[in-house]
Scaffold this motif. Sequence first.
Motif, PDB file in Angstrom:
ATOM      1  N   HIS A  68       1.045  -1.559   0.336  1.00 22.96           N
ATOM      2  CA  HIS A  68      -0.242  -0.852  -0.009  1.00 22.96           C
ATOM      3  C   HIS A  68       1.201   0.785   0.200  1.00 22.96           C
ATOM      4  O   HIS A  68       0.151   2.435  -0.900  1.00 22.96           O
ATOM      5  N   TYR A  69       2.115   1.658   0.558  1.00 18.54           N
ATOM      6  CA  TYR A  69       3.409   1.858   0.795  1.00 18.54           C
ATOM      7  C   TYR A  69       3.773   2.346  -0.223  1.00 18.54           C
ATOM      8  O   TYR A  69       4.757   2.911  -0.206  1.00 18.54           O
ATOM      9  N   GLY A  70       3.856   1.474  -1.735  1.00 17.49           N
ATOM     10  CA  GLY A  70       4.579   2.006  -2.338  1.00 17.49           C
ATOM     11  C   GLY A  70       6.499   0.722  -2.098  1.00 17.49           C
ATOM     12  O   GLY A  70       7.357   1.459  -2.912  1.00 17.49           O
ATOM     13  N   TYR A  71       5.925  -0.162  -1.095  1.00 22.44           N
ATOM     14  CA  TYR A  71       7.461  -0.568  -0.969  1.00 22.44           C
ATOM     15  C   TYR A  71       7.156  -1.949  -0.892  1.00 22.44           C
ATOM     16  O   TYR A  71       6.272  -2.846  -1.386  1.00 22.44           O
ATOM     17  N   TYR A  72       8.612  -2.486  -1.756  1.00 24.75           N
ATOM     18  CA  TYR A  72       8.976  -3.598  -2.626  1.00 24.75           C
ATOM     19  C   TYR A  72       8.149  -4.592  -1.262  1.00 24.75           C
ATOM     20  O   TYR A  72       9.067  -4.986  -0.141  1.00 24.75           O
ATOM     21  N   ILE A  73       7.991  -5.746  -1.838  1.00 24.45           N
ATOM     22  CA  ILE A  73       6.908  -6.629  -1.136  1.00 24.45           C
ATOM     23  C   ILE A  73       7.572  -7.841  -1.314  1.00 24.45           C
ATOM     24  O   ILE A  73       8.495  -9.067  -0.576  1.00 24.45           O
ATOM     25  N   GLY A  74       7.954  -8.199  -2.457  1.00 18.77           N
ATOM     26  CA  GLY A  74       8.489  -9.420  -3.192  1.00 18.77           C
ATOM     27  C   GLY A  74       8.480  -9.275  -4.849  1.00 18.77           C
ATOM     28  O   GLY A  74       7.440  -8.942  -5.126  1.00 18.77           O
ATOM     29  N   SER A  75       8.638 -10.757  -5.202  1.00 22.46           N
ATOM     30  CA  SER A  75       8.977 -10.718  -6.867  1.00 22.46           C
ATOM     31  C   SER A  75       8.568 -12.943  -6.907  1.00 22.46           C
ATOM     32  O   SER A  75       8.810 -13.236  -6.187  1.00 22.46           O
ATOM     33  N   TYR A 204      16.098  -1.095  -7.620  1.00 25.26           N
ATOM     34  CA  TYR A 204      16.067  -2.565  -7.048  1.00 25.26           C
ATOM     35  C   TYR A 204      15.462  -3.054  -8.125  1.00 25.26           C
ATOM     36  O   TYR A 204      16.259  -4.408  -8.182  1.00 25.26           O
ATOM     37  N   VAL A 205      14.556  -2.904  -7.689  1.00 26.59           N
ATOM     38  CA  VAL A 205      13.235  -4.220  -9.110  1.00 26.59           C
ATOM     39  C   VAL A 205      13.736  -4.457 -10.239  1.00 26.59           C
ATOM     40  O   VAL A 205      14.020  -5.427 -11.001  1.00 26.59           O
ATOM     41  N   PRO A 218      21.139 -14.070  -8.578  1.00 32.07           N
ATOM     42  CA  PRO A 218      20.254 -12.847  -8.386  1.00 32.07           C
ATOM     43  C   PRO A 218      20.857 -13.353  -6.871  1.00 32.07           C
ATOM     44  O   PRO A 218      21.219 -11.699  -5.178  1.00 32.07           O
ATOM     45  N   ARG A 219      20.991 -14.636  -6.020  1.00 31.62           N
ATOM     46  CA  ARG A 219      20.984 -14.295  -4.047  1.00 31.62           C
ATOM     47  C   ARG A 219      22.569 -14.343  -3.935  1.00 31.62           C
ATOM     48  O   ARG A 219      22.908 -14.561  -2.969  1.00 31.62           O
ATOM     49  N   ILE A 220      23.449 -14.223  -5.041  1.00 30.09           N
ATOM     50  CA  ILE A 220      24.500 -14.376  -4.527  1.00 30.09           C
ATOM     51  C   ILE A 220      25.369 -13.055  -4.670  1.00 30.09           C
ATOM     52  O   ILE A 220      26.053 -12.533  -6.252  1.00 30.09           O
ATOM     53  N   GLY A 221      25.314 -11.692  -3.758  1.00 35.25           N
ATOM     54  CA  GLY A 221      25.919 -10.833  -3.760  1.00 35.25           C
ATOM     55  C   GLY A 221      27.258 -10.758  -3.414  1.00 35.25           C
ATOM     56  O   GLY A 221      27.971 -11.609  -2.980  1.00 35.25           O
ATOM     57  N   PHE A 222      28.341  -8.925  -3.229  1.00 40.96           N
ATOM     58  CA  PHE A 222      29.167  -9.170  -2.830  1.00 40.96           C
ATOM     59  C   PHE A 222      29.639  -8.923  -1.945  1.00 40.96           C
ATOM     60  O   PHE A 222      30.175  -8.413  -0.833  1.00 40.96           O
ATOM     61  N   LEU A 223      29.880  -7.218  -2.100  1.00 43.49           N
ATOM     62  CA  LEU A 223      29.440  -5.993  -0.802  1.00 43.49           C
ATOM     63  C   LEU A 223      28.157  -6.610  -0.103  1.00 43.49           C
ATOM     64  O   LEU A 223      28.309  -6.628   0.805  1.00 43.49           O
ATOM     65  N   HIS A 224      27.098  -6.566  -0.406  1.00 39.73           N
ATOM     66  CA  HIS A 224      26.137  -7.084   0.517  1.00 39.73           C
ATOM     67  C   HIS A 224      25.935  -8.163   0.703  1.00 39.73           C
ATOM     68  O   HIS A 224      26.427  -9.386  -0.313  1.00 39.73           O
ATOM     69  N   PHE A 231      17.263 -11.639  -1.646  1.00 38.47           N
ATOM     70  CA  PHE A 231      18.428 -11.480  -3.235  1.00 38.47           C
ATOM     71  C   PHE A 231      19.055 -10.202  -3.182  1.00 38.47           C
ATOM     72  O   PHE A 231      18.977  -9.332  -1.967  1.00 38.47           O
ATOM     73  N   SER A 232      20.456 -10.026  -3.242  1.00 43.70           N
ATOM     74  CA  SER A 232      21.424  -8.960  -2.759  1.00 43.70           C
ATOM     75  C   SER A 232      22.136  -9.053  -4.020  1.00 43.70           C
ATOM     76  O   SER A 232      22.674  -7.580  -3.771  1.00 43.70           O
ATOM     77  N   LEU A 233      23.104  -9.253  -5.076  1.00 43.92           N
ATOM     78  CA  LEU A 233      23.858  -8.809  -6.274  1.00 43.92           C
ATOM     79  C   LEU A 233      23.110  -7.580  -7.003  1.00 43.92           C
ATOM     80  O   LEU A 233      23.296  -6.631  -7.069  1.00 43.92           O
ATOM     81  N   ASN A 234      21.440  -8.208  -7.286  1.00 45.04           N
ATOM     82  CA  ASN A 234      20.923  -6.529  -7.438  1.00 45.04           C
ATOM     83  C   ASN A 234      21.523  -5.406  -6.574  1.00 45.04           C
ATOM     84  O   ASN A 234      21.227  -4.049  -7.009  1.00 45.04           O
ATOM     85  N   LEU A 235      21.134  -4.947  -5.029  1.00 42.24           N
ATOM     86  CA  LEU A 235      21.822  -3.981  -4.486  1.00 42.24           C
ATOM     87  C   LEU A 235      22.986  -3.920  -4.755  1.00 42.24           C
ATOM     88  O   LEU A 235      22.784  -2.666  -4.193  1.00 42.24           O
ATOM     89  N   ASP A 236      24.274  -5.282  -4.866  1.00 41.86           N
ATOM     90  CA  ASP A 236      25.350  -4.691  -5.459  1.00 41.86           C
ATOM     91  C   ASP A 236      25.251  -3.315  -6.720  1.00 41.86           C
ATOM     92  O   ASP A 236      25.879  -2.128  -6.451  1.00 41.86           O
TER      93      ASP A 236
END
Lengths: 332, 87
Positions: A68-75, A204-205, A218-224, A231-236
């Motif tokens: 409702h607030y525009g927050y990402y919930i999931g994919s 992010y999405v 996408p689950r294997i990020g390096f910084l995050h 998912f963390s690679l997308n955050l990186d």
Amino acid sequence: MRKPIYIFSSGTLERQQNTLVFKDGDGKKRYMPVETIADIHVFGELDFNKRLLEFLTQNEITLHFFNHYGYYIGSFYPREYYNSGYLILKQAEYYLDILKRMDLAKKFVYGAINNMNKVLEYYIRRGAEELSTTLEELSHISSAVETQDSPEALMAIEGNAREIYYSAFDIITDSEDFSFAKRTRRPPQNRLNALISFGNSLLYVTVLSEIYRTHLDPRIGFLHSTNFRRFSLNLDVAEVFKPIFVDRLIFSLINKNQLKAKDFSTGVEGVFLSESGRQTFIEEWENKLKTTIDYPPLKRKVSYRSLIRLDLYKIEKHLLGDKPYEPYASRW
Amino acid sequence: MFVIMAYDVNVERVTKVLHVGRRYLNWVQNSLLEGELTKAQLARLKADLHKIINDEQDSVVFYISRREQYLERQTLGLNKGGQTTMI
């Protein structure tokens, strides 16, 4: 290039005649060309069934949900279709080897700081000379990146850089309605924070959808750090693009008066964009992603959206040992 | 590239052509669709249509413009359909 669809209305999304159809409350149907859709962003209340998810998987379309607030919930991230056991092993190898992991993580931070610099330099050229001190502080931080030896310490440095950079926002926007004060999340406490949060979720999405079109996991990020669910690679990768995609868009929306105080709602939960505000934001966001710019390595123009994909390909090459990753550096 | 597709086919095949068209393009009005496609997508659309239409009786016409911006669209009366990214 496939395009996204944003659903704000409430209704049913179905597979019909081998394409997608959205039926609103009055039963009015809107057909959407399945072959040209990259991903679907759902803000409204949506009814759907498993048949639809099967169909989306077949057509490689990711489905992202926002509350409702525009927050990402999931994919709904369909089964990987670009499978490469070799690349996943390499990605894990680079994660587990702390030296290799730090090497990549530092590049994301460098890329992010470099693009923040570019944003500041732009506004300095436009007359905001007081930003020069911010720029100096940033370069100071940036020189500390190299000596960090753990991802956590690097994250802290990145946080500091961002804090210094955010201090420039009030000078750039110079608007009473959009004063920044400090970065607040979950929930954002003022309008500018609400914009940053919303823009970052969109980025992010978008990166996640682009990762789906590569062999990367996408689950294997390096910084995050990789943890058990996120998912963390997308955050990186998003770190590199935040200043040039999200922040620039926010400045232009505010400075051109496209968003006003009335486009926000305030409640106990914090400050959020109203639906009209979100639509304006997304419209400009889409225009931005569609815009093409010169890309010297390919000697042709590419869209902003493709810049993300090109960086992902660079990461693939890095992992395969072909060519070291150099994050995208905005030229102005 | 931006593609406009207009079709005039035997009534038996009208819906079939429409169903294929909708997979790739946005419906504008009866027998007319439009949208942004890649070369490969257009080739696939044509191939899909080719399986349905009868070359002796039916006709599908494509107008292709390199970019949508090079095209001005004017409407008289109702605006029935077109491209949407937000619903």
